[in-house]
Write a protein that holds these residues in place. Sequence first.
Motif, PDB file in Angstrom:
ATOM      1  N   THR A   1       3.465   6.452   4.437  1.00  0.00           N
ATOM      2  CA  THR A   1       3.236   7.622   3.859  1.00  0.00           C
ATOM      3  C   THR A   1       3.810   8.561   5.410  1.00  0.00           C
ATOM      4  O   THR A   1       3.917   7.608   6.369  1.00  0.00           O
ATOM      5  CB  THR A   1       1.072   7.147   4.298  1.00  0.00           C
TER       6      THR A   1
ATOM      7  N   THR B   1       5.239   9.048   1.343  1.00  0.00           N
ATOM      8  CA  THR B   1       4.523   9.790   0.808  1.00  0.00           C
ATOM      9  C   THR B   1       4.774  11.479   1.066  1.00  0.00           C
ATOM     10  O   THR B   1       4.589  11.129   2.919  1.00  0.00           O
ATOM     11  CB  THR B   1       2.720   9.527   0.911  1.00  0.00           C
ATOM     12  N   HIS B   2       4.082  12.823   0.743  1.00  0.00           N
ATOM     13  CA  HIS B   2       4.378  14.122   1.701  1.00  0.00           C
ATOM     14  C   HIS B   2       3.200  15.025   1.713  1.00  0.00           C
ATOM     15  O   HIS B   2       2.357  14.725   0.319  1.00  0.00           O
ATOM     16  CB  HIS B   2       5.572  14.562   1.572  1.00  0.00           C
ATOM     17  N   ARG B   3       3.069  15.821   1.880  1.00  0.00           N
ATOM     18  CA  ARG B   3       1.920  16.967   1.649  1.00  0.00           C
ATOM     19  C   ARG B   3       2.906  19.199   1.025  1.00  0.00           C
ATOM     20  O   ARG B   3       1.873  19.364   1.095  1.00  0.00           O
ATOM     21  CB  ARG B   3       1.322  16.916   2.826  1.00  0.00           C
TER      22      ARG B   3
ATOM     23  N   THR C   1      -7.437  12.313   8.963  1.00  0.00           N
ATOM     24  CA  THR C   1      -5.822  11.667   8.873  1.00  0.00           C
ATOM     25  C   THR C   1      -5.574  10.691   9.286  1.00  0.00           C
ATOM     26  O   THR C   1      -5.025   9.679   9.211  1.00  0.00           O
ATOM     27  CB  THR C   1      -5.319  13.248   9.331  1.00  0.00           C
TER      28      THR C   1
ATOM     29  N   ASP D   1      -7.862  12.387   1.054  1.00  0.00           N
ATOM     30  CA  ASP D   1      -8.581  12.687  -0.082  1.00  0.00           C
ATOM     31  C   ASP D   1      -8.217  11.509  -0.674  1.00  0.00           C
ATOM     32  O   ASP D   1      -6.784  11.072  -1.284  1.00  0.00           O
ATOM     33  CB  ASP D   1      -7.901  13.963  -1.150  1.00  0.00           C
TER      34      ASP D   1
ATOM     35  N   ARG E   1       3.447  13.192  -3.593  1.00  0.00           N
ATOM     36  CA  ARG E   1       2.919  14.058  -2.838  1.00  0.00           C
ATOM     37  C   ARG E   1       1.023  13.406  -2.749  1.00  0.00           C
ATOM     38  O   ARG E   1       0.672  12.750  -3.770  1.00  0.00           O
ATOM     39  CB  ARG E   1       1.963  15.373  -3.701  1.00  0.00           C
ATOM     40  N   CYS E   2       0.690  13.866  -1.699  1.00  0.00           N
ATOM     41  CA  CYS E   2      -0.481  13.208  -1.138  1.00  0.00           C
ATOM     42  C   CYS E   2      -0.845  13.589   0.514  1.00  0.00           C
ATOM     43  O   CYS E   2      -0.289  13.596   1.341  1.00  0.00           O
ATOM     44  CB  CYS E   2      -0.400  11.067  -1.235  1.00  0.00           C
ATOM     45  N   ASP E   3      -2.337  14.013   0.118  1.00  0.00           N
ATOM     46  CA  ASP E   3      -3.284  14.198   1.324  1.00  0.00           C
ATOM     47  C   ASP E   3      -3.634  12.951   1.467  1.00  0.00           C
ATOM     48  O   ASP E   3      -4.911  12.940   1.304  1.00  0.00           O
ATOM     49  CB  ASP E   3      -3.942  15.064   1.571  1.00  0.00           C
TER      50      ASP E   3
ATOM     51  N   ALA F   1       0.886   8.264   8.477  1.00  0.00           N
ATOM     52  CA  ALA F   1       0.747   9.521   8.017  1.00  0.00           C
ATOM     53  C   ALA F   1      -0.253  10.525   9.327  1.00  0.00           C
ATOM     54  O   ALA F   1      -0.835   9.414   9.432  1.00  0.00           O
ATOM     55  CB  ALA F   1       0.118  10.154   7.072  1.00  0.00           C
TER      56      ALA F   1
ATOM     57  N   GLN G   1      -6.385  11.158  -4.335  1.00  0.00           N
ATOM     58  CA  GLN G   1      -4.597  11.520  -3.809  1.00  0.00           C
ATOM     59  C   GLN G   1      -4.116   9.965  -3.317  1.00  0.00           C
ATOM     60  O   GLN G   1      -3.209  10.152  -3.706  1.00  0.00           O
ATOM     61  CB  GLN G   1      -4.498  12.682  -2.809  1.00  0.00           C
TER      62      GLN G   1
END
Length: 242
Positions: free
Chosen positions: A16, A40-42, A108, A61, A56-58, A86, A64
């Motif tokens: 992440t 993963t990235h935002r 986060t 959430d 793509r992932c926040d 992350a 996601q």
Amino acid sequence: MTGTDERTAARSVLVTGGNRGIGLAIARRFAAAGDRVAVTHRGEKPPPDTGLLAVRCDVTDGSQVDRAFKEAEAAHGPVTVLVANAGVTGDRLLVRMSEEDFTSVLDTNLTGAFRVVRRAVRGMLGQGHGRIVLISSTAALHGAAGQTNYAAAKAGLVGFARSLTHELGARDITCNVVAPGLTETDMSRALTEEQRRDLLGRTPAGRLGRPDEVADAVAFLAGAGYVRGAVIPVDGGAGLGH
């Protein structure tokens, strides 16, 4: 570097926040070893020449997070190595820190790790194997002025990893922590010259760490089946092992 476990096939790895900085260095290390790696990235994808699968992932959430795992699993198979990297900062002195400043960083850095680890463990239990590495910080071990939110979140990862180690017991699923110190990233480049001198003055190595040196520790733990609930500081000796 794969620790003491035998490597017989490429693994499915998810990192992440693996699109830049320390996360990208970690992802590249696994890819160079022949693993299938998703990051993963935002919104900011990793460089196109890396060959990494960008999803793509926040991590704040849960839906996601689930979708990111499904994408990684569809491309690479069940995730057997998870690196929860992350993270965000929101530095302020406590008297100026709002509740949102505090809770958003925890959501986060700590709850986000909970979300991705919970999703990963479900699959790992089915496979009877897994490696989890949480990226903390030496701020978790020593504290830092203006970082009560960040240090609390990163310290929480230590208790989380050790509690999970008890839960997993004799299963072949490990959870460990890497705690980087001052490292050449966007965060360290934002320091003032005075802050930089002060931090380097407390670091026996006399220099900042490199992201690839953090990746060394992560790669070791991803192959070390008998290391569990450990915290490895990668800080140039600043904490003398703590």
